[in-house]
Design a protein around this motif. Structure first.
Motif, mmCIF file in Angstrom:
data_model
loop_
_atom_site.group_PDB
_atom_site.id
_atom_site.type_symbol
_atom_site.label_atom_id
_atom_site.label_comp_id
_atom_site.label_asym_id
_atom_site.label_seq_id
_atom_site.Cartn_x
_atom_site.Cartn_y
_atom_site.Cartn_z
ATOM 1 N N ALA A 1 54.084 -34.819 -1.557
ATOM 2 C CA ALA A 1 55.483 -34.680 -1.978
ATOM 3 C C ALA A 1 56.183 -33.595 -1.169
ATOM 4 O O ALA A 1 57.347 -33.750 -0.770
ATOM 5 C CB ALA A 1 55.553 -34.348 -3.470
ATOM 6 N N ARG A 2 55.491 -32.506 -0.907
ATOM 7 C CA ARG A 2 56.075 -31.416 -0.122
ATOM 8 C C ARG A 2 56.377 -31.882 1.295
ATOM 9 O O ARG A 2 57.439 -31.593 1.853
ATOM 10 C CB ARG A 2 55.122 -30.218 -0.099
ATOM 11 N N GLU B 1 66.338 -31.817 -2.843
ATOM 12 C CA GLU B 1 64.925 -31.896 -3.187
ATOM 13 C C GLU B 1 64.366 -30.488 -3.268
ATOM 14 O O GLU B 1 64.874 -29.560 -2.628
ATOM 15 C CB GLU B 1 64.141 -32.712 -2.162
ATOM 16 N N ALA B 2 63.309 -30.331 -4.065
ATOM 17 C CA ALA B 2 62.658 -29.024 -4.210
ATOM 18 C C ALA B 2 61.309 -29.047 -3.516
ATOM 19 O O ALA B 2 60.638 -30.078 -3.438
ATOM 20 C CB ALA B 2 62.483 -28.679 -5.687
ATOM 21 N N ILE B 3 60.915 -27.889 -3.021
ATOM 22 C CA ILE B 3 59.605 -27.747 -2.390
ATOM 23 C C ILE B 3 59.000 -26.422 -2.850
ATOM 24 O O ILE B 3 59.588 -25.360 -2.670
ATOM 25 C CB ILE B 3 59.708 -27.824 -0.842
ATOM 26 N N HIS B 4 57.846 -26.528 -3.522
ATOM 27 C CA HIS B 4 57.163 -25.329 -4.022
ATOM 28 C C HIS B 4 55.703 -25.652 -4.303
ATOM 29 O O HIS B 4 55.242 -26.790 -4.124
ATOM 30 C CB HIS B 4 57.858 -24.778 -5.270
ATOM 31 N N GLU C 1 52.462 -25.624 4.952
ATOM 32 C CA GLU C 1 53.579 -25.978 5.816
ATOM 33 C C GLU C 1 53.468 -25.312 7.182
ATOM 34 O O GLU C 1 53.738 -25.948 8.218
ATOM 35 C CB GLU C 1 54.907 -25.584 5.153
ATOM 36 N N LEU C 2 53.062 -24.058 7.207
ATOM 37 C CA LEU C 2 52.942 -23.358 8.479
ATOM 38 C C LEU C 2 51.789 -23.926 9.300
ATOM 39 O O LEU C 2 51.907 -24.082 10.525
ATOM 40 C CB LEU C 2 52.738 -21.855 8.237
#
Length: 427
Positions: A283-284, A273-276, A86-87
């Motif tokens: 999906a993220r 929604e979940a993000i991991h 993500e970063l």
């Protein structure tokens, strides 16, 4: 100070104005002139201070000036290392935004997805590469990437790389870099191992320290609810029924916990929604984009996945689980209150987390106000007598560090326990 007073070239100034940036943040005001002068930089700055633009603008300007004097095939001239997908994506987007009118090519690479599209882009030529250490090393060893032409090197979020066990890969990558280059090193905290790494990379650096990690952003309104663990989800649902919470980033300690929170919220007709790390990259990214665009009101994340989430005017950060490492609290709540906007940070604290809260308050040098009007007040159960055999000791967790303490008779070494606990924090 205004960007127009920082000796930034007109094409970058134009890009900045188009996204509404006219005034530099303190780290940008100090770092940009230093980097334009060709000096190395050691920056101690937490998230939300504007450090990406602080190093991206000088790199883009330097490469643009060189680009006008040569028309050879694009080679990687700038390398930015960051710990998470993500970063990396966020940094890449910033380079493309600020360099919109420069004709420079930026590529982001990270693991968890097919490398084929990445290698195709590398073959077409790249000026700026933003990468996670693991995938970068893989492609170097496969012969797809050469770092011999690097002129600018950035190591971002170095302390997080330490926590994630990435420093060995970083040291390997540094060996592939040329001796002569301009280096930039950014870390929210500066533990001894990070300071040692910085000293090995930088040459007579200018040191800039912005908003120490112990001082949380004053414009963020902080509060805490004392609540039993079993009632946390009920409290969260009640809070989210308040329409004034226009967007909420909810922090869970574990991946399983994040998924469980989302399922419970959806049963109550609250979209989330979940993000991991267990989610696919696609999906993220879909979940993150939906949250940024305001289509999803609640995003539940683990710390590792949340690094890199940069959402304008995020109204609320909710610590469903308090972090075991106090500095992480500061990073979390810093997701709101960005770019001068206000924000609200709400924390839930059960009986087992009271010591974590104590260390957080010690770090930020203030007491977090307790919400007394609570429908789910904390009810402490009487402690049961221990049934452990006399003489058998057990490992305990230090809430200040999150590491296990070595106990007599333990077959697991303290260093192994420390390593495992570090990784568990980022599930």
């Amino acid at each position: 100070m205004l960007f127009k007073n920082l000796n930034i070239i007109e094409p970058i100034q134009k890009s900045l104005l188009q996204v509404g940036y006219s005034e530099a943040t303190p780290i940008q005001e100090q770092a940009i002139p230093t980097l334009l002068a060709g000096k190395d930089l050691l920056g101690c700055a937490q998230t939300g201070t504007g450090k990406t633009a602080a190093f991206a603008i000088p790199i883009l300007q330097g490469l643009s000036t060189e680009q006008r004097s040569t028309r050879s095939k694009k080679q990687i001239k700038a390398l930015i290392l960051a710990p998470t997908r993500e970063l990396v994506i966020q940094i890449g987007e910033n380079f493309e935004t600020y360099g919109k009118y420069l004709g420079l090519k930026t590529l982001v690479i990270f693991g968890g997805v097919s490398q084929h599209p990445q290698t195709q882009s590398l073959n077409r030529g790249v000026d700026i590469l933003v990468a996670t250490p693991g995938r970068l090393l893989d492609l170097i060893h496969q012969g797809f990437i050469s770092l011999k032409q690097i002129q600018y090197f950035v190591l971002d979020e170095a302390d997080m790389m330490l926590d994630m066990g990435m420093l060995q890969d970083v040291r390997k990558i540094i060996k592939f870099l040329p001796q002569i280059k301009q280096s930039m090193f950014f870390s929210a905290t500066m533990p001894s191992e990070i300071a040692k790494l910085a000293n090995s990379i930088l040459k007579n650096p200018t040191k800039i320290e912005i908003t120490p990690v112990s001082s949380t952003v004053d414009i963020i309104e902080q509060s805490v609810y004392y609540v039993n663990k079993s009632n946390k989800t009920k409290l969260l649902i009640d809070l989210l029924k308040n329409k004034e919470i226009t967007s909420a980033l909810v922090f869970s300690r574990t991946k399983h916990g994040a998924d469980k929170i989302v399922k419970t919220l959806e049963k109550s007709k609250l979209q989330a929604e979940a993000i991991h790390g267990n989610k696919s990259q696609n999906a993220r990214q879909r979940a993150l984009n939906s949250f940024k665009e305001g289509k999803t009101r609640v995003l539940v994340a683990t710390d590792i996945a949340a690094r890199g989430i940069d959402v304008d005017e995020l109204s609320h950060v909710i610590n469903y689980d308090l972090p075991e490492v106090p500095e992480t609290y500061v990073h979390r709540i810093g997701r709101t209150g960005r770019a001068g906007h206000g924000g609200i940070a709400i924390s839930f604290c059960d009986v087992e987390e009271k010591s974590s809260l104590k260390y957080i308050e010690k770090l930020i040098s203030k007491s977090i106000p307790v919400i007394e009007n609570n429908l789910y007040p904390l009810v402490e159960m009487p402690k049961e007598k221990s049934s452990k055999p006399i003489g058998r000791s057990s490992s305990t967790r230090n809430p200040k560090t999150g590491y296990g303490n070595k106990s007599k008779g333990s077959k697991v070494s303290q260093s192994t326990t420390r390593k495992n606990d570090k990784m568990n924090r980022y599930k």
